[in-house]
Design a protein around this motif. Structure first.
Motif, PDB file in Angstrom:
ATOM      1  N   CYS A  19       0.832  -1.200   0.000  1.00  0.00           N
ATOM      2  CA  CYS A  19       0.000   0.000   0.000  1.00  0.00           C
ATOM      3  C   CYS A  19       0.874   1.260   0.000  1.00  0.00           C
ATOM      4  N   TYR A  21       0.313   3.956   1.586  1.00  0.00           N
ATOM      5  CA  TYR A  21       0.104   4.837   2.732  1.00  0.00           C
ATOM      6  C   TYR A  21       0.873   4.417   3.983  1.00  0.00           C
ATOM      7  N   CYS A  22       0.176   3.880   4.990  1.00  0.00           N
ATOM      8  CA  CYS A  22       0.728   3.907   6.348  1.00  0.00           C
ATOM      9  C   CYS A  22       1.769   2.825   6.618  1.00  0.00           C
ATOM     10  N   LEU A  24       1.793   0.205   8.340  1.00  0.00           N
ATOM     11  CA  LEU A  24       1.455  -1.209   8.344  1.00  0.00           C
ATOM     12  C   LEU A  24       1.927  -1.845   7.036  1.00  0.00           C
ATOM     13  N   GLN A  25       1.995  -1.016   5.983  1.00  0.00           N
ATOM     14  CA  GLN A  25       2.467  -1.473   4.668  1.00  0.00           C
ATOM     15  C   GLN A  25       1.783  -2.780   4.258  1.00  0.00           C
ATOM     16  N   CYS A  26       0.459  -2.719   4.258  1.00  0.00           N
ATOM     17  CA  CYS A  26      -0.312  -3.901   3.876  1.00  0.00           C
ATOM     18  C   CYS A  26       0.124  -4.407   2.512  1.00  0.00           C
ATOM     19  N   LEU A  58      -7.367  -5.059   4.170  1.00  0.00           N
ATOM     20  CA  LEU A  58      -6.981  -3.708   3.742  1.00  0.00           C
ATOM     21  C   LEU A  58      -8.000  -2.748   4.334  1.00  0.00           C
ATOM     22  N   CYS A  59      -7.623  -1.494   4.485  1.00  0.00           N
ATOM     23  CA  CYS A  59      -8.631  -0.500   4.860  1.00  0.00           C
ATOM     24  C   CYS A  59      -9.108   0.209   3.596  1.00  0.00           C
ATOM     25  N   LYS A  61      -8.625   3.071   2.527  1.00  0.00           N
ATOM     26  CA  LYS A  61      -7.580   3.825   1.823  1.00  0.00           C
ATOM     27  C   LYS A  61      -6.834   2.896   0.871  1.00  0.00           C
ATOM     28  N   GLY A  62      -6.508   1.698   1.359  1.00  0.00           N
ATOM     29  CA  GLY A  62      -5.794   0.745   0.517  1.00  0.00           C
ATOM     30  C   GLY A  62      -6.641   0.258  -0.652  1.00  0.00           C
ATOM     31  N   THR A 187      -6.689   4.595  11.916  1.00  0.00           N
ATOM     32  CA  THR A 187      -5.475   4.862  11.146  1.00  0.00           C
ATOM     33  C   THR A 187      -5.015   3.648  10.350  1.00  0.00           C
ATOM     34  N   MET A 188      -5.093   2.471  10.929  1.00  0.00           N
ATOM     35  CA  MET A 188      -4.654   1.254  10.232  1.00  0.00           C
ATOM     36  C   MET A 188      -5.519   0.063  10.670  1.00  0.00           C
ATOM     37  N   PRO A 189      -6.762   0.008  10.180  1.00  0.00           N
ATOM     38  CA  PRO A 189      -7.710  -0.996  10.669  1.00  0.00           C
ATOM     39  C   PRO A 189      -7.202  -2.443  10.663  1.00  0.00           C
ATOM     40  N   PRO A 190      -6.433  -2.896   9.656  1.00  0.00           N
ATOM     41  CA  PRO A 190      -6.009  -4.307   9.742  1.00  0.00           C
ATOM     42  C   PRO A 190      -5.149  -4.605  10.973  1.00  0.00           C
TER      43      PRO A 190
HETATM   44  S1  SF4 Z   1      -3.917   0.029   6.987  1.00  0.00           S
HETATM   45 FE1  SF4 Z   1      -4.851   0.959   5.183  1.00  0.00          FE
HETATM   46  S2  SF4 Z   1      -3.538   2.726   4.754  1.00  0.00           S
HETATM   47 FE2  SF4 Z   1      -2.388   1.384   6.107  1.00  0.00          FE
HETATM   48  S3  SF4 Z   1      -1.168   0.131   4.740  1.00  0.00           S
HETATM   49 FE3  SF4 Z   1      -3.064  -0.996   5.191  1.00  0.00          FE
HETATM   50  S4  SF4 Z   1      -4.451  -0.500   3.541  1.00  0.00           S
HETATM   51 FE4  SF4 Z   1      -2.816   0.997   3.512  1.00  0.00          FE
END
Ligand code: SF4
Length: 704
Positions: A19, A21-22, A24-26, A58-59, A61-62, A187-190
């Motif tokens: 991802c 974004y954040c 967690l780097q999903c 993923l959230c 955003k992802g 911020t990082m649901p997973p």
């Molecule tokens: S939590 Fe959301 S924003 Fe963060 S890396 Fe996973 S998908 Fe992307």
């Protein structure tokens, strides 16, 4: 304005990457279906199962990140004073202005500002470019606004700053997790699935947050202190751990130093005093301590809520002291960790874009570190500049008599994200030269003399280090639009024009292939705290990430670095006594409310990317001010009306949102839009130089 749809060119599909974004780097698969040309191609994103941090989640955003690749707001040609120009014209202009500024003001006349979203390769090469080509000491990055307090506290206690010094999956096996100032459900649901797994196995989640956040709602215990009082609460919890007999004396004796001084320093923080100061009932504190004291395995985690204060380092230290007294750090399945925020917030703080740092988490004022890195770079260590200004101090000095006159800015949007943002905007406007490299025309790019359109996540390769310290591979899934270049290409092009030191061939010294840069980074980091020497692209791919430190290719990587010893000279963790102090700015008659700032699920950081995604704007399209119903009644406002929020530094407006769960003395604003940071207090933490984002005094007024 050359904002147009990019042409999608499939490289291959699907591509396993991460991802944008954040931290967690999903892991996600990016499938590109593109017609021969035109904007009708589609990008389909699906979560990867093989990355433990998200394992199929993923959230929003992802899920919607593909729109960054196909959306219509992409920069596709360089801009010079707002007009599209060719690359040579833009680069020649920048090189000419840099030469002129440095001829008049010296090397430090030019500054560099990086970002915690840049790949390791970009962050590394940017630091090398600043020190060897520009020869400037004036380089720092926006991660200073993010994790610097936790980093400073971890370095002080453990001799090493690795966000989570254990795999994230360890959390599922814990009996208790104490989370101070983090809201991962938004911020990082997973991330939350690891906490849920813990709770499903009988573990308990304790959340400390002034707001009833989505994460706090899932907690077994929620401690809701007044903004700016987390440090006092942590001291009170440690006081109770001691008086109620939960100190792990064997661990303290065997693995730590300095407990006696801390024991003495918290003696005065008896629970009733802490309740008066924080508003957290004694009974809740006792219940939290009982849960922690009973747990065989437990983790103490901090997020920005505890860290983004002028006393953030001491606040995190107080939570680390608590974890040490309970015997958690360096125990399998237990520990202290910082939940890093930005995509490469971990790697971005390791390889030299910080004012005081050289690659491998080395100190720039350490002669041995300078010698090592200079040898890798092929320059004289005496030619490397010393430490420069921290992020806010750098922004504050721009355009002043003693400050830089030119700024090169990569992957950051301080007009929205810096504290006292109105003042920062003035400083940016006072520069002789502002150059911004970005993929969209952010608020900061809109002020720039020159804007370089740059590649983004799925258009480039490189490495990112996630919040666990696991180095991951970002892979290219599709080609960038034709006139877009990578930051590595931009750095090389500038090095060629400006002339690297005589000992360097600028083309070879500043490669544009991420793998070549990474191989040099490995050598530069070898022997340092963040040692990447044994990590290769092949290993990352084969092992779905490698944990640093990893000193050689035969080394398995280090998921849990503190099991045997801490990274201090004697291998023992350090207790550090700290004292509570009030916020930099307390409420008074003129400014009777606290403002605290934070995030919403649909947006990321300054919103430069997520505010351009329709599906995310459909969730939250504009900034808001969250207020308690009593306050709304006093002001005679209802949900949906506008409120003006005023601090000593500026004012802004937002839509009223009424929330009975917020404290009546506190209002909340998200910082993804320009506005919240017009108000925030730039007072800095004396150790980390973190600004006081999380609390300032404001008044609110009904608009109209
Ligand atoms: S939590 Fe959301 S924003 Fe963060 S890396 Fe996973 S998908 Fe992307």
């Amino acid at each position: 304005m050359p904002l147009s749809l990019p042409v999608l060119t499939p490289v291959k599909a699907p591509t396993a990457t991460h991802c944008p974004y954040c931290a967690l780097q999903c892991g996600m698969n990016v499938a590109v279906e593109a017609p021969e040309q035109g904007p009708d191609g589609t990008v389909t994103i699906t979560p990867r199962q093989d990355i433990p941090a998200n394992a199929g989640g993923l959230c929003q955003k992802g899920w919607t990140a593909g729109e960054l690749l196909t959306g219509g707001q992409r920069l596709t040609t360089p801009l010079l004073h707002g007009e599209p120009v060719g690359w040579d014209e833009a680069l020649d202009f920048v090189a000419g202005r840099i030469r002129a500024v440095q001829a008049e003001h010296g090397p430090d006349g030019v500054a560099v500002f990086g970002g915690g979203g840049l790949t390791n390769e970009k962050a590394y090469l940017l630091g090398k470019f600043a020190r060897t080509v520009l020869r400037t000491s004036q380089i720092d990055y926006n991660g200073r606004f993010c994790m610097s307090s936790a980093a400073a506290a971890s370095n002080r206690a453990f001799g090493m700053d690795r966000g989570l010094p254990f795999p994230i999956t360890d959390l599922a096996g814990a009996d208790a997790v104490l989370l101070a100032g983090g809201n991962m459900a938004e911020t990082m649901p997973p991330f939350v699935r690891h906490l849920s797994a813990m709770r499903e196995s009988g573990g308990q989640l304790i959340v400390i947050d002034p707001r009833v956040t989505a994460t706090a709602r899932q907690a077994d215990l929620h401690l809701q202190p007044a903004p700016g009082t987390d440090l006092a609460l942590a001291l009170g919890l440690l006081h109770l751990v001691i008086t109620e007999g939960h100190v792990d004396e064997d661990y303290v004796a065997a693995r730590t130093n300095g407990f006696d001084a801390v024991r003495t320093s918290v003696a005065a923080w008896w629970p009733e005093r802490v309740e008066r100061l924080t508003g957290v009932p004694v009974s809740l504190m006792r219940r939290a301590v009982a849960v922690l004291g009973r747990a065989r395995r437990a983790a103490v985690l901090t997020g920005r809520g505890a860290e983004q204060h002028a006393k953030g380092t001491d606040t995190v230290t107080a939570f680390i002291n608590l974890a040490l007294a309970l015997g958690l750090p360096g125990r399998p399945g237990s520990g202290y960790g910082c939940v890093t925020g930005q995509g490469n917030g971990q790697g971005g703080r390791e390889h030299g874009q910080k004012a005081d740092q050289l690659p491998g988490y080395r100190k720039i004022d350490d002669p041995a570190a300078r010698e090592h890195v200079a040898r890798v770079w092929g320059v004289d260590p005496d030619d490397l500049p010393g430490p420069g200004r921290s992020a806010y101090e750098l922004l504050d000095a721009l355009g002043t008599e003693a400050g830089p006159r030119a700024l090169l800015l990569f992957g950051s949007n301080p007009v929205v994200s810096a504290p006292r943002a109105g003042h920062v905007t003035e400083r940016l406007n006072s520069l002789d030269l502002l150059v911004v490299s970005d993929l969209v025309l952010s608020e900061t790019a809109a002020l720039a003399d020159v804007v370089f359109p740059t590649t983004q996540w799925a258009e480039e390769g490189g490495t990112m280090t996630n919040l666990e310290g696991r180095v991951l591979l970002r892979r290219r899934a599709l080609a960038a639009p034709p006139e877009v270049r990578s930051d590595l290409e931009i750095i090389q092009a500038l090095a060629v024009r400006l002339g690297a030191p005589a000992s360097l061939d600028p083309v070879r010294a500043f490669p544009t292939e991420p793998r070549e840069v990474f191989d040099e980074l490995r050598r530069a980091s070898a022997g340092g705290i963040a040692d990447y020497a044994g990590i290769t692209y092949e290993r990352i791919a084969a092992e779905t990430g490698v944990f640093w430190p990893c000193p050689d290719t035969g080394h398995p990587g280090t998921p849990r670095p503190f099991l045997d010893r801490f990274a201090t000279p004697d291998g023992r963790a350090r207790f550090v006594p700290v004292e509570h102090r009030p916020p930099g700015e307390d409420i008074d008659e003129e400014y009777p409310l606290y403002l605290t700032t934070g995030r919403v699920l649909a947006h990321y950081q300054s919103g430069a990317q997520t505010r351009r995604i329709a599906a995310l704007n459909a969730v939250v399209a504009e900034t808001f001010v969250e207020v308690h119903p009593d306050l709304a009644e006093r002001l005679e406002v209802s949900a949906g009306q506008m409120l003006r929020v005023v601090s000593r530094r500026g004012e802004t407006e937002g839509v009223v949102k009424i929330n009975p769960a917020i404290r009546a003395d506190t209002v909340f604003m998200p910082f993804h839009w320009a506005g919240a940071n017009l108000l925030t207090n730039p007072e800095l933490d004396p150790v980390s130089r973190m600004p006081e984002f999380k609390v300032c005094a404001v008044r609110v007024e009904r608009v109209g």
